[in-house]
Write a protein that holds these residues in place. Structure first.
Motif, PDB file in Angstrom:
ATOM      1  N   THR A  68     -10.751  -7.557  -3.679  1.00 51.02           N
ATOM      2  CA  THR A  68      -9.563  -6.751  -2.950  1.00 51.02           C
ATOM      3  C   THR A  68      -8.135  -7.423  -2.580  1.00 51.02           C
ATOM      4  O   THR A  68      -8.076  -8.381  -3.107  1.00 51.02           O
ATOM      5  CB  THR A  68     -10.424  -6.552  -1.379  1.00 51.02           C
ATOM      6  N   MET A  69      -7.427  -6.393  -2.099  1.00 51.42           N
ATOM      7  CA  MET A  69      -5.922  -6.934  -1.681  1.00 51.42           C
ATOM      8  C   MET A  69      -5.276  -7.534  -2.836  1.00 51.42           C
ATOM      9  O   MET A  69      -5.155  -8.856  -2.903  1.00 51.42           O
ATOM     10  CB  MET A  69      -6.231  -7.864  -0.484  1.00 51.42           C
ATOM     11  N   TYR A  70      -5.029  -6.584  -3.951  1.00 51.47           N
ATOM     12  CA  TYR A  70      -4.329  -7.279  -4.986  1.00 51.47           C
ATOM     13  C   TYR A  70      -3.141  -6.206  -5.423  1.00 51.47           C
ATOM     14  O   TYR A  70      -3.405  -5.098  -4.809  1.00 51.47           O
ATOM     15  CB  TYR A  70      -5.226  -7.577  -6.306  1.00 51.47           C
ATOM     16  N   ARG A  71      -2.318  -6.748  -5.931  1.00 50.38           N
ATOM     17  CA  ARG A  71      -1.206  -5.954  -6.448  1.00 50.38           C
ATOM     18  C   ARG A  71      -1.433  -4.789  -7.561  1.00 50.38           C
ATOM     19  O   ARG A  71      -1.930  -5.022  -8.386  1.00 50.38           O
ATOM     20  CB  ARG A  71       0.048  -6.595  -6.909  1.00 50.38           C
ATOM     21  N   THR A  72      -0.878  -3.415  -7.446  1.00 51.37           N
ATOM     22  CA  THR A  72      -1.126  -2.454  -8.228  1.00 51.37           C
ATOM     23  C   THR A  72       0.201  -1.735  -8.294  1.00 51.37           C
ATOM     24  O   THR A  72       1.286  -2.113  -7.500  1.00 51.37           O
ATOM     25  CB  THR A  72      -2.011  -1.417  -7.600  1.00 51.37           C
ATOM     26  N   ALA A  73       0.367  -0.526  -9.185  1.00 48.77           N
ATOM     27  CA  ALA A  73       1.703   0.315  -9.251  1.00 48.77           C
ATOM     28  C   ALA A  73       1.844   0.917  -7.823  1.00 48.77           C
ATOM     29  O   ALA A  73       2.872   1.536  -7.673  1.00 48.77           O
ATOM     30  CB  ALA A  73       1.427   1.121 -10.318  1.00 48.77           C
ATOM     31  N   ALA A  74       0.914   0.952  -6.887  1.00 51.65           N
ATOM     32  CA  ALA A  74       1.259   1.536  -5.657  1.00 51.65           C
ATOM     33  C   ALA A  74       2.352   0.764  -4.821  1.00 51.65           C
ATOM     34  O   ALA A  74       2.755   1.382  -3.817  1.00 51.65           O
ATOM     35  CB  ALA A  74      -0.271   1.671  -4.911  1.00 51.65           C
ATOM     36  N   LEU A  86       1.777  -9.864  -3.429  1.00 51.01           N
ATOM     37  CA  LEU A  86       0.334  -9.972  -4.076  1.00 51.01           C
ATOM     38  C   LEU A  86       0.480 -10.232  -5.690  1.00 51.01           C
ATOM     39  O   LEU A  86       1.399  -9.607  -6.370  1.00 51.01           O
ATOM     40  CB  LEU A  86      -0.461  -8.917  -3.634  1.00 51.01           C
ATOM     41  N   GLN A  87      -0.459 -10.849  -6.268  1.00 49.11           N
ATOM     42  CA  GLN A  87      -0.779 -11.010  -7.852  1.00 49.11           C
ATOM     43  C   GLN A  87      -1.664  -9.803  -8.105  1.00 49.11           C
ATOM     44  O   GLN A  87      -2.406  -9.278  -7.454  1.00 49.11           O
ATOM     45  CB  GLN A  87      -1.176 -12.341  -8.213  1.00 49.11           C
ATOM     46  N   PRO A  88      -1.609  -9.616  -9.581  1.00 48.29           N
ATOM     47  CA  PRO A  88      -2.341  -8.491 -10.064  1.00 48.29           C
ATOM     48  C   PRO A  88      -3.687  -8.831 -10.112  1.00 48.29           C
ATOM     49  O   PRO A  88      -3.757 -10.024  -9.918  1.00 48.29           O
ATOM     50  CB  PRO A  88      -1.740  -8.092 -11.577  1.00 48.29           C
ATOM     51  N   LEU A  89      -4.451  -8.148 -10.199  1.00 50.92           N
ATOM     52  CA  LEU A  89      -6.130  -8.386 -10.401  1.00 50.92           C
ATOM     53  C   LEU A  89      -6.428  -9.294 -11.596  1.00 50.92           C
ATOM     54  O   LEU A  89      -7.362  -9.996 -11.425  1.00 50.92           O
ATOM     55  CB  LEU A  89      -6.673  -6.973 -10.254  1.00 50.92           C
ATOM     56  N   ALA A  90      -5.692  -8.970 -12.543  1.00 54.17           N
ATOM     57  CA  ALA A  90      -6.032  -9.901 -13.896  1.00 54.17           C
ATOM     58  C   ALA A  90      -5.924 -11.170 -13.671  1.00 54.17           C
ATOM     59  O   ALA A  90      -6.770 -11.905 -14.240  1.00 54.17           O
ATOM     60  CB  ALA A  90      -5.102  -9.253 -14.857  1.00 54.17           C
ATOM     61  N   ALA A  91      -4.852 -11.846 -12.706  1.00 54.27           N
ATOM     62  CA  ALA A  91      -5.024 -13.046 -12.531  1.00 54.27           C
ATOM     63  C   ALA A  91      -6.357 -13.786 -11.853  1.00 54.27           C
ATOM     64  O   ALA A  91      -6.705 -14.849 -12.253  1.00 54.27           O
ATOM     65  CB  ALA A  91      -3.674 -13.500 -11.429  1.00 54.27           C
ATOM     66  N   PHE A  92      -7.118 -12.773 -11.096  1.00 53.25           N
ATOM     67  CA  PHE A  92      -8.365 -13.229 -10.653  1.00 53.25           C
ATOM     68  C   PHE A  92      -9.653 -13.258 -11.611  1.00 53.25           C
ATOM     69  O   PHE A  92     -10.380 -14.086 -11.972  1.00 53.25           O
ATOM     70  CB  PHE A  92      -8.700 -12.324  -9.269  1.00 53.25           C
ATOM     71  N   LEU A  93      -9.495 -11.888 -12.279  1.00 55.60           N
ATOM     72  CA  LEU A  93     -10.447 -11.699 -13.494  1.00 55.60           C
ATOM     73  C   LEU A  93     -10.650 -12.735 -14.599  1.00 55.60           C
ATOM     74  O   LEU A  93     -11.824 -12.831 -15.137  1.00 55.60           O
ATOM     75  CB  LEU A  93     -10.254 -10.196 -13.795  1.00 55.60           C
ATOM     76  N   ARG A  94      -9.485 -13.039 -14.761  1.00 55.42           N
ATOM     77  CA  ARG A  94      -9.420 -14.004 -15.975  1.00 55.42           C
ATOM     78  C   ARG A  94      -9.970 -15.527 -15.694  1.00 55.42           C
ATOM     79  O   ARG A  94     -10.352 -16.288 -16.730  1.00 55.42           O
ATOM     80  CB  ARG A  94      -7.932 -14.082 -16.496  1.00 55.42           C
ATOM     81  N   LEU A  95     -10.497 -15.670 -14.277  1.00 60.07           N
ATOM     82  CA  LEU A  95     -11.150 -17.047 -13.949  1.00 60.07           C
ATOM     83  C   LEU A  95     -12.355 -16.729 -14.462  1.00 60.07           C
ATOM     84  O   LEU A  95     -13.316 -17.907 -14.124  1.00 60.07           O
ATOM     85  CB  LEU A  95     -11.050 -17.173 -12.558  1.00 60.07           C
ATOM     86  N   THR A 155       0.908  -1.138  -0.042  1.00 58.31           N
ATOM     87  CA  THR A 155      -0.061   0.072   0.080  1.00 58.31           C
ATOM     88  C   THR A 155       0.827   1.324   0.171  1.00 58.31           C
ATOM     89  O   THR A 155       0.170   2.314   0.272  1.00 58.31           O
ATOM     90  CB  THR A 155      -1.108  -0.029   1.194  1.00 58.31           C
ATOM     91  N   ALA A 156       2.169   1.049  -0.451  1.00 61.10           N
ATOM     92  CA  ALA A 156       3.158   2.206  -0.135  1.00 61.10           C
ATOM     93  C   ALA A 156       2.644   3.537  -0.865  1.00 61.10           C
ATOM     94  O   ALA A 156       2.983   4.597  -0.553  1.00 61.10           O
ATOM     95  CB  ALA A 156       4.358   1.793  -0.589  1.00 61.10           C
ATOM     96  N   GLY A 157       2.115   3.302  -2.198  1.00 62.96           N
ATOM     97  CA  GLY A 157       1.741   4.408  -2.923  1.00 62.96           C
ATOM     98  C   GLY A 157       0.317   5.105  -2.681  1.00 62.96           C
ATOM     99  O   GLY A 157      -0.099   5.972  -3.543  1.00 62.96           O
ATOM    100  N   TYR A 158      -0.384   4.421  -1.825  1.00 65.06           N
ATOM    101  CA  TYR A 158      -1.740   4.933  -1.549  1.00 65.06           C
ATOM    102  C   TYR A 158      -1.807   6.043  -0.556  1.00 65.06           C
ATOM    103  O   TYR A 158      -1.008   6.119   0.193  1.00 65.06           O
ATOM    104  CB  TYR A 158      -2.625   3.741  -1.025  1.00 65.06           C
ATOM    105  N   PRO A 159      -2.729   6.930  -0.528  1.00 66.91           N
ATOM    106  CA  PRO A 159      -2.882   7.973   0.782  1.00 66.91           C
ATOM    107  C   PRO A 159      -3.437   7.125   1.952  1.00 66.91           C
ATOM    108  O   PRO A 159      -4.212   6.142   1.726  1.00 66.91           O
ATOM    109  CB  PRO A 159      -3.791   8.974   0.194  1.00 66.91           C
ATOM    110  N   ALA A 160      -3.070   7.537   3.065  1.00 65.65           N
ATOM    111  CA  ALA A 160      -3.669   6.983   4.266  1.00 65.65           C
ATOM    112  C   ALA A 160      -5.191   7.429   4.145  1.00 65.65           C
ATOM    113  O   ALA A 160      -5.411   8.489   3.860  1.00 65.65           O
ATOM    114  CB  ALA A 160      -3.071   7.510   5.436  1.00 65.65           C
ATOM    115  N   PRO A 161      -6.219   6.338   4.387  1.00 68.30           N
ATOM    116  CA  PRO A 161      -7.411   6.536   4.519  1.00 68.30           C
ATOM    117  C   PRO A 161      -7.886   7.381   5.661  1.00 68.30           C
ATOM    118  O   PRO A 161      -8.581   6.995   6.475  1.00 68.30           O
ATOM    119  CB  PRO A 161      -8.074   5.292   4.250  1.00 68.30           C
ATOM    120  N   ARG A 162      -7.714   8.649   5.612  1.00 65.10           N
ATOM    121  CA  ARG A 162      -8.183   9.667   6.879  1.00 65.10           C
ATOM    122  C   ARG A 162      -9.584   9.868   6.769  1.00 65.10           C
ATOM    123  O   ARG A 162      -9.836  11.115   6.484  1.00 65.10           O
ATOM    124  CB  ARG A 162      -7.204  10.891   7.086  1.00 65.10           C
TER     125      ARG A 162
END
Length: 258
Positions: free
Chosen positions: A202-208, A216-225, A73-80
């Motif tokens: 939820t909880m998949y790998r992104t550029a963040a 984590l794996q990217p979301l595409a690995a789940f969506l292709r199922l 979650t390094a590149g996300y803003p904290a959910p304040r």
């Protein structure tokens, strides 16, 4: 019901969710008559990244799994974000960082059966093993929609979890794998057991993510199922959901593009 009919049911919901939505505004699911309206029976869902979501309905604000930026979650803003109730699946920093939440909201982080401001909230025990301890899955009903958030679930859905969590209207499920979450195949298996109407991964790998600190794996690995007809990106954030617009049959997948 035949497979084609199941896909048609899912596609029907996805088409209705796309009506009236523009990026940057609230995407609204239409009422049965087709008009777009926000009422006390609308659920507003704001995607705050990873597994953190703000749910607003019936004059209440529930925040699930605030995180402290770092690793995946390094590149996300904290959910304040201010909330009346904060639900934590664990006290790990990527799903239980209470220090980022302003004010003094009520907080739940242990399994149990609670009533908060007139809303029944169930916390369901979901073990993750000795390394990461207990995960709590949450279930509650808001604005006419039965919601289940599985947090960082890892183990297959057992009999007890199935009894307590099955057949929600909306299921939020981790899909990225790694050492403490469902991988795509396990997430699909959990969906097949719980039989929700609408799924948000939820909880998949992104550029963040910090490359060296995220497994984590990217979301595409789940969506292709899933068949393409059952999958659609959310067209706005926040998103308005109506119980009347959810599919009566089939399962639809709605995801937030990062």
């Amino acid at each position: 019901m035949k497979r084609r009919q199941l896909l048609q049911a899912s596609a029907s919901l996805l088409g209705s969710l796309a009506v009236g939505g523009q990026r940057g505004g609230a995407q609204t699911a239409p009422s049965p008559g087709g008009s777009l309206e926000f009422t006390s029976q609308s659920l507003q869902l704001t995607w705050l990244h990873h597994s953190c979501v703000l749910f607003e309905g019936e004059g209440k604000r529930f925040l699930v799994n605030p995180f402290r930026p770092g690793g995946c979650t390094a590149g996300y803003p904290a959910p304040r974000v201010a909330a009346d109730l904060v639900l934590l699946s664990s006290r790990l920093l990527d799903e239980g960082a209470l220090d980022v939440v302003p004010g003094n909201p009520k907080v739940l982080f242990q399994p149990g059966d609670y009533v908060i401001d007139g809303i029944r909230v169930q916390g369901v025990r979901m073990p993750r093993g000795p390394r990461f301890g207990l995960n709590v899955g949450w279930r509650w009903r808001m604005a006419g929609i039965d919601i289940v958030h599985l947090g960082g679930a890892l183990q297959p859905i057992g009999r007890e979890q199935s009894i307590l969590l099955a057949r929600p209207d909306l299921l939020l499920v981790p899909v990225g794998g790694g050492p403490k979450n469902y991988d795509p195949e396990a997430a699909k298996a959990a969906i097949e057991v719980l039989q929700p109407k609408l799924v948000i991964p939820t909880m998949y790998r992104t550029a963040a993510a910090e490359a060296s600190q995220c497994e984590l794996q990217p979301l595409a690995a789940f969506l292709r199922l899933f068949p393409a007809a059952a999958v659609q990106p959310a067209l706005s954030n926040p998103l308005l959901l109506s119980a009347q617009a959810l599919p009566s049959q089939g399962i639809a997948i709605l995801f937030f593009e990062e």
